[in-house]
Design a protein around this motif. Structure first.
Motif, PDB file in Angstrom:
ATOM      1  N   ALA A 142       0.911  -1.160   0.051  1.00 37.64           N
ATOM      2  CA  ALA A 142      -0.113  -0.031   0.014  1.00 37.64           C
ATOM      3  C   ALA A 142       1.088   1.333  -0.001  1.00 37.64           C
ATOM      4  CB  ALA A 142      -1.107   0.139   1.202  1.00 37.64           C
ATOM      5  N   ALA A 143       0.326   2.467  -0.625  1.00 38.43           N
ATOM      6  CA  ALA A 143       0.872   3.516  -0.623  1.00 38.43           C
ATOM      7  C   ALA A 143       0.008   4.923  -0.200  1.00 38.43           C
ATOM      8  CB  ALA A 143       1.687   4.036  -1.853  1.00 38.43           C
ATOM      9  N   GLU A 144       0.500   5.973   0.546  1.00 33.45           N
ATOM     10  CA  GLU A 144      -0.326   6.861   0.728  1.00 33.45           C
ATOM     11  C   GLU A 144       0.185   8.097   0.201  1.00 33.45           C
ATOM     12  OE1 GLU A 144      -3.360   8.360   4.221  1.00 33.45           O
ATOM     13  OE2 GLU A 144      -1.468   8.281   4.747  1.00 33.45           O
ATOM     14  N   PHE A 145      -0.316   9.067  -0.523  1.00 33.43           N
ATOM     15  CA  PHE A 145       0.162  10.217  -0.891  1.00 33.43           C
ATOM     16  C   PHE A 145      -0.635  11.478  -0.521  1.00 33.43           C
ATOM     17  CE2 PHE A 145       1.322   6.874  -3.854  1.00 33.43           C
ATOM     18  CZ  PHE A 145       2.656   6.900  -4.112  1.00 33.43           C
ATOM     19  N   LYS A 146      -0.044  12.231   0.182  1.00 36.18           N
ATOM     20  CA  LYS A 146      -0.836  13.357   0.762  1.00 36.18           C
ATOM     21  C   LYS A 146      -0.428  14.644   0.083  1.00 36.18           C
ATOM     22  CE  LYS A 146      -1.683  11.854   5.594  1.00 36.18           C
ATOM     23  NZ  LYS A 146      -1.521  11.979   6.779  1.00 36.18           N
ATOM     24  N   LEU A 147      -1.048  15.269  -0.847  1.00 33.89           N
ATOM     25  CA  LEU A 147      -0.891  16.312  -1.548  1.00 33.89           C
ATOM     26  C   LEU A 147      -1.499  17.629  -0.829  1.00 33.89           C
ATOM     27  CD1 LEU A 147      -1.692  14.875  -5.008  1.00 33.89           C
ATOM     28  CD2 LEU A 147       0.577  15.057  -3.687  1.00 33.89           C
ATOM     29  N   SER A 148      -1.537  18.991  -1.220  1.00 32.56           N
ATOM     30  CA  SER A 148      -2.118  20.050  -0.709  1.00 32.56           C
ATOM     31  C   SER A 148      -3.321  20.033  -0.280  1.00 32.56           C
ATOM     32  CB  SER A 148      -1.553  21.356  -1.557  1.00 32.56           C
ATOM     33  OG  SER A 148      -1.990  21.148  -2.784  1.00 32.56           O
ATOM     34  N   ARG A 149      -4.200  19.717  -1.277  1.00 31.39           N
ATOM     35  CA  ARG A 149      -5.853  19.659  -0.795  1.00 31.39           C
ATOM     36  C   ARG A 149      -6.429  18.071  -1.397  1.00 31.39           C
ATOM     37  NH1 ARG A 149      -7.666  24.634  -3.989  1.00 31.39           N
ATOM     38  NH2 ARG A 149      -9.784  23.623  -3.732  1.00 31.39           N
ATOM     39  N   SER A 150      -5.634  17.046  -1.508  1.00 29.11           N
ATOM     40  CA  SER A 150      -5.958  15.845  -1.646  1.00 29.11           C
ATOM     41  C   SER A 150      -5.135  14.857  -1.144  1.00 29.11           C
ATOM     42  CB  SER A 150      -6.216  15.779  -3.070  1.00 29.11           C
ATOM     43  OG  SER A 150      -5.173  15.713  -3.707  1.00 29.11           O
ATOM     44  N   THR A 151      -5.750  13.637  -0.889  1.00 35.25           N
ATOM     45  CA  THR A 151      -4.975  12.238  -0.322  1.00 35.25           C
ATOM     46  C   THR A 151      -5.344  11.264  -1.252  1.00 35.25           C
ATOM     47  OG1 THR A 151      -5.347  13.245   1.864  1.00 35.25           O
ATOM     48  CG2 THR A 151      -4.661  11.007   1.527  1.00 35.25           C
ATOM     49  N   LEU A 152      -4.229  10.323  -1.967  1.00 35.95           N
ATOM     50  CA  LEU A 152      -4.277   9.507  -2.719  1.00 35.95           C
ATOM     51  C   LEU A 152      -4.068   7.954  -1.792  1.00 35.95           C
ATOM     52  CD1 LEU A 152      -5.008   8.220  -5.526  1.00 35.95           C
ATOM     53  CD2 LEU A 152      -2.641   8.716  -6.182  1.00 35.95           C
ATOM     54  N   ASN A 153      -4.952   7.019  -1.806  1.00 37.85           N
ATOM     55  CA  ASN A 153      -4.529   5.952  -1.178  1.00 37.85           C
ATOM     56  C   ASN A 153      -4.573   4.833  -2.364  1.00 37.85           C
ATOM     57  OD1 ASN A 153      -4.331   6.704   1.633  1.00 37.85           O
ATOM     58  ND2 ASN A 153      -6.411   7.304   1.223  1.00 37.85           N
ATOM     59  N   LEU A 154      -3.583   3.865  -2.486  1.00 41.25           N
ATOM     60  CA  LEU A 154      -3.443   2.833  -3.244  1.00 41.25           C
ATOM     61  C   LEU A 154      -3.023   1.422  -2.474  1.00 41.25           C
ATOM     62  CD1 LEU A 154      -1.159   4.268  -5.881  1.00 41.25           C
ATOM     63  CD2 LEU A 154      -3.536   4.153  -5.948  1.00 41.25           C
ATOM     64  N   CYS A 155      -3.776   0.429  -2.824  1.00 45.34           N
ATOM     65  CA  CYS A 155      -3.363  -0.819  -2.406  1.00 45.34           C
ATOM     66  C   CYS A 155      -3.444  -2.164  -3.187  1.00 45.34           C
ATOM     67  CB  CYS A 155      -4.409  -1.147  -1.014  1.00 45.34           C
ATOM     68  SG  CYS A 155      -4.080  -2.786  -0.312  1.00 45.34           S
ATOM     69  N   VAL A 156      -2.566  -2.640  -3.340  1.00 44.23           N
ATOM     70  CA  VAL A 156      -2.522  -3.880  -4.362  1.00 44.23           C
ATOM     71  C   VAL A 156      -2.199  -5.304  -3.735  1.00 44.23           C
ATOM     72  CG1 VAL A 156      -1.329  -4.770  -6.429  1.00 44.23           C
ATOM     73  CG2 VAL A 156      -1.381  -2.501  -6.213  1.00 44.23           C
TER      74      VAL A 156
END
Length: 98
Positions: free
Chosen positions: A44-58
């Motif tokens: 899994a990975a989590e990317f926190k940007l200035s106004r958004s968050t992206l979560n990925l899981c494989v």
């Protein structure tokens, strides 16, 4: 972190790494049974940007899940919108939602 559950006959190994504080986090998990030789792997990975968050899981079977959460305003308590996607290669299924 490693754990063994003798009642269930399962062992698990977990790893989490903060690549960039408050921005990028990576994690992985491996669960396996030494008796039946069954296993499950998650990355899994989590990317926190200035106004958004992206979560990925494989997982190990090619099942991909992702969630994008975006803030629509600049202020505290501003509304958010979520987009999610789920793709399973083994079952030939793809889903998208909000």
């Amino acid at each position: 972190c490693a754990q063994f559950k003798p009642g269930q006959g399962m062992a698990s190994l977990d790893y989490k790494r903060v690549v960039t504080p408050n921005r990028v986090t990576l994690a992985s998990s491996l669960e396996f049974s030494p008796l039946s030789l069954e296993s499950q792997l998650l990355v899994a990975a989590e990317f926190k940007l200035s106004r958004s968050t992206l979560n990925l899981c494989v997982d190990g079977s090619g099942h991909l899940q992702s969630v994008l959460e975006a803030k629509l305003g600049m202020g505290q308590g501003s509304p958010t919108i979520n987009f999610s996607a789920d793709m399973d290669h083994a079952k030939q299924q793809m889903r998208f939602g909000y």
